[in-house]
Motif scaffolding. Sequence first.
Motif, PDB file in Angstrom:
ATOM      1  N   SER A  72       6.447  -7.716  25.333  1.00 30.14           N
ATOM      2  CA  SER A  72       7.813  -8.221  25.185  1.00 30.14           C
ATOM      3  C   SER A  72       8.324  -8.922  26.442  1.00 30.14           C
ATOM      4  CB  SER A  72       8.766  -7.073  24.828  1.00 30.14           C
ATOM      5  OG  SER A  72       8.834  -6.145  25.892  1.00 30.14           O
ATOM      6  N   ASN A 141      10.103 -14.894  20.508  1.00 28.46           N
ATOM      7  CA  ASN A 141      10.115 -13.695  19.682  1.00 28.46           C
ATOM      8  C   ASN A 141       9.667 -13.990  18.265  1.00 28.46           C
ATOM      9  OD1 ASN A 141      10.836 -11.603  21.384  1.00 28.46           O
ATOM     10  ND2 ASN A 141      13.002 -12.035  21.228  1.00 28.46           N
ATOM     11  N   ARG A 144       5.957 -14.420  18.079  1.00 24.62           N
ATOM     12  CA  ARG A 144       5.279 -13.145  18.331  1.00 24.62           C
ATOM     13  C   ARG A 144       5.316 -12.248  17.094  1.00 24.62           C
ATOM     14  NH1 ARG A 144       7.857 -11.562  24.214  1.00 24.62           N
ATOM     15  NH2 ARG A 144       6.241 -12.471  25.539  1.00 24.62           N
ATOM     16  N   THR A 145       6.339 -12.375  16.301  1.00 23.77           N
ATOM     17  CA  THR A 145       6.543 -11.440  15.197  1.00 23.77           C
ATOM     18  C   THR A 145       6.306 -12.058  13.825  1.00 23.77           C
ATOM     19  OG1 THR A 145       8.921 -11.999  15.217  1.00 23.77           O
ATOM     20  CG2 THR A 145       8.232 -10.092  16.499  1.00 23.77           C
ATOM     21  N   ARG A 146       5.999 -13.333  13.764  1.00 21.34           N
ATOM     22  CA  ARG A 146       5.826 -14.023  12.489  1.00 21.34           C
ATOM     23  C   ARG A 146       4.675 -13.413  11.685  1.00 21.34           C
ATOM     24  NH1 ARG A 146       7.976 -18.340  10.406  1.00 21.34           N
ATOM     25  NH2 ARG A 146       6.915 -19.442   8.740  1.00 21.34           N
ATOM     26  N   HIS A 217       7.551  -7.870   9.389  1.00 28.49           N
ATOM     27  CA  HIS A 217       8.178  -8.614  10.487  1.00 28.49           C
ATOM     28  C   HIS A 217       9.005  -7.655  11.340  1.00 28.49           C
ATOM     29  CE1 HIS A 217       9.815 -12.401  12.247  1.00 28.49           C
ATOM     30  NE2 HIS A 217      10.831 -11.612  12.528  1.00 28.49           N
ATOM     31  N   SER A 218       9.725  -6.756  10.674  1.00 27.98           N
ATOM     32  CA  SER A 218      10.551  -5.788  11.407  1.00 27.98           C
ATOM     33  C   SER A 218       9.681  -4.848  12.242  1.00 27.98           C
ATOM     34  CB  SER A 218      11.419  -4.981  10.435  1.00 27.98           C
ATOM     35  OG  SER A 218      10.662  -4.018   9.717  1.00 27.98           O
ATOM     36  N   LYS A 220       6.949  -5.601  13.796  1.00 26.10           N
ATOM     37  CA  LYS A 220       6.579  -6.307  15.023  1.00 26.10           C
ATOM     38  C   LYS A 220       7.762  -6.367  15.992  1.00 26.10           C
ATOM     39  CE  LYS A 220       2.662  -9.103  13.577  1.00 26.10           C
ATOM     40  NZ  LYS A 220       2.045 -10.459  13.668  1.00 26.10           N
ATOM     41  N   LEU A 221       8.974  -6.480  15.457  1.00 30.78           N
ATOM     42  CA  LEU A 221      10.158  -6.477  16.326  1.00 30.78           C
ATOM     43  C   LEU A 221      10.337  -5.106  16.975  1.00 30.78           C
ATOM     44  CD1 LEU A 221      12.795  -8.546  14.306  1.00 30.78           C
ATOM     45  CD2 LEU A 221      11.780  -9.153  16.503  1.00 30.78           C
ATOM     46  N   GLU A 223       7.992  -3.109  17.737  1.00 34.19           N
ATOM     47  CA  GLU A 223       6.954  -2.985  18.770  1.00 34.19           C
ATOM     48  C   GLU A 223       7.391  -3.598  20.098  1.00 34.19           C
ATOM     49  OE1 GLU A 223       3.415  -4.694  17.222  1.00 34.19           O
ATOM     50  OE2 GLU A 223       3.022  -3.050  15.830  1.00 34.19           O
ATOM     51  N   LEU A 224       8.329  -4.550  20.038  1.00 32.91           N
ATOM     52  CA  LEU A 224       8.804  -5.167  21.283  1.00 32.91           C
ATOM     53  C   LEU A 224       9.715  -4.234  22.077  1.00 32.91           C
ATOM     54  CD1 LEU A 224       9.577  -8.819  20.082  1.00 32.91           C
ATOM     55  CD2 LEU A 224       7.550  -7.973  21.278  1.00 32.91           C
ATOM     56  N   SER A 236      15.125  -9.845  10.463  1.00 31.41           N
ATOM     57  CA  SER A 236      13.976  -9.779   9.559  1.00 31.41           C
ATOM     58  C   SER A 236      14.333 -10.299   8.175  1.00 31.41           C
ATOM     59  CB  SER A 236      13.466  -8.331   9.450  1.00 31.41           C
ATOM     60  OG  SER A 236      13.057  -7.863  10.716  1.00 31.41           O
TER      61      SER A 236
END
Length: 274
Positions: A72, A141, A144-146, A217-218, A220-221, A223-224, A236
């Motif tokens: 992140s 961001n 990274r999360t797509r 997607h959420s 991955k968010l 995880e940041l 998301s």
Amino acid sequence: MPRIRELPYSKVERETPKPSLFKRNILIPKKIFICGNSLLSKIVQEYIPVETRIEDLSLIKGKIGQGQYNSSMVLIAALADKSDLANEIFELKSTFKNLFVLIVLKEKFFDFARLCGKKGIDKVLHVSELGGIVNVLDQINFQRTRITLKDFGIKKSGLSQMAVEGLKIIEKDYIQIKSTQEIANRMRIHESTLIREFKKYDLYSPKKLLMYFKVFHSLKLIELETFSIKEIAYSSGFTNEKRFIECFDRIINMTPGLFQAQKNFMFKKSSLSQ
């Protein structure tokens, strides 16, 4: 009122869909470090509406070496001269390829900008372009999360044109799309036709696939480790936090808050053991 006949899919005229009124929340990384020329660093800092830290590159490298780096983090190098810290930045990027590095230049050095691209630097901005730095950071961001079809093992080969187009729409705009009816409207077919087409190829239903895209997607968010549940929900593609929690719990079998708490606990535990 006469029933409207559904046109064959291959003969439907394409119309450019109207843009959705829904806009994805802008999310700026919250672990931003700035190094380089002190005056230029302060100018860069003024354009970023979240807390940032200006530090010597040596200190930043030390923290990364101690394991304080994670995916992140964003490093912004403010360079007044193309020779300033350049080699150290290139070396750092080659070692930590997932570290997002943005270079801001005081002067326009086109040859140096091309060199940065060859060295894997993610983005180069001239000081006159700082007005767009928020969008750049937001895109970090998002990229990274797509989520893509590959994340679910879905291949488009062997599918009909209709099924492929439906999948492409979901993959491209899953955050903006609110319902399967919206997907069908874009394709100018009935929603039931879209559902049957997905079922024919043993795919997830359009509704379920759309929800999976949003929930993954959420993940991955989360995880940041830098955003609240509310921020994650809206970013998301969920219309409200309650709906997000329901969908997340249905797929992951726990609430996003609990998942986030467990992940943070495991991260802290692993940090202590290093």
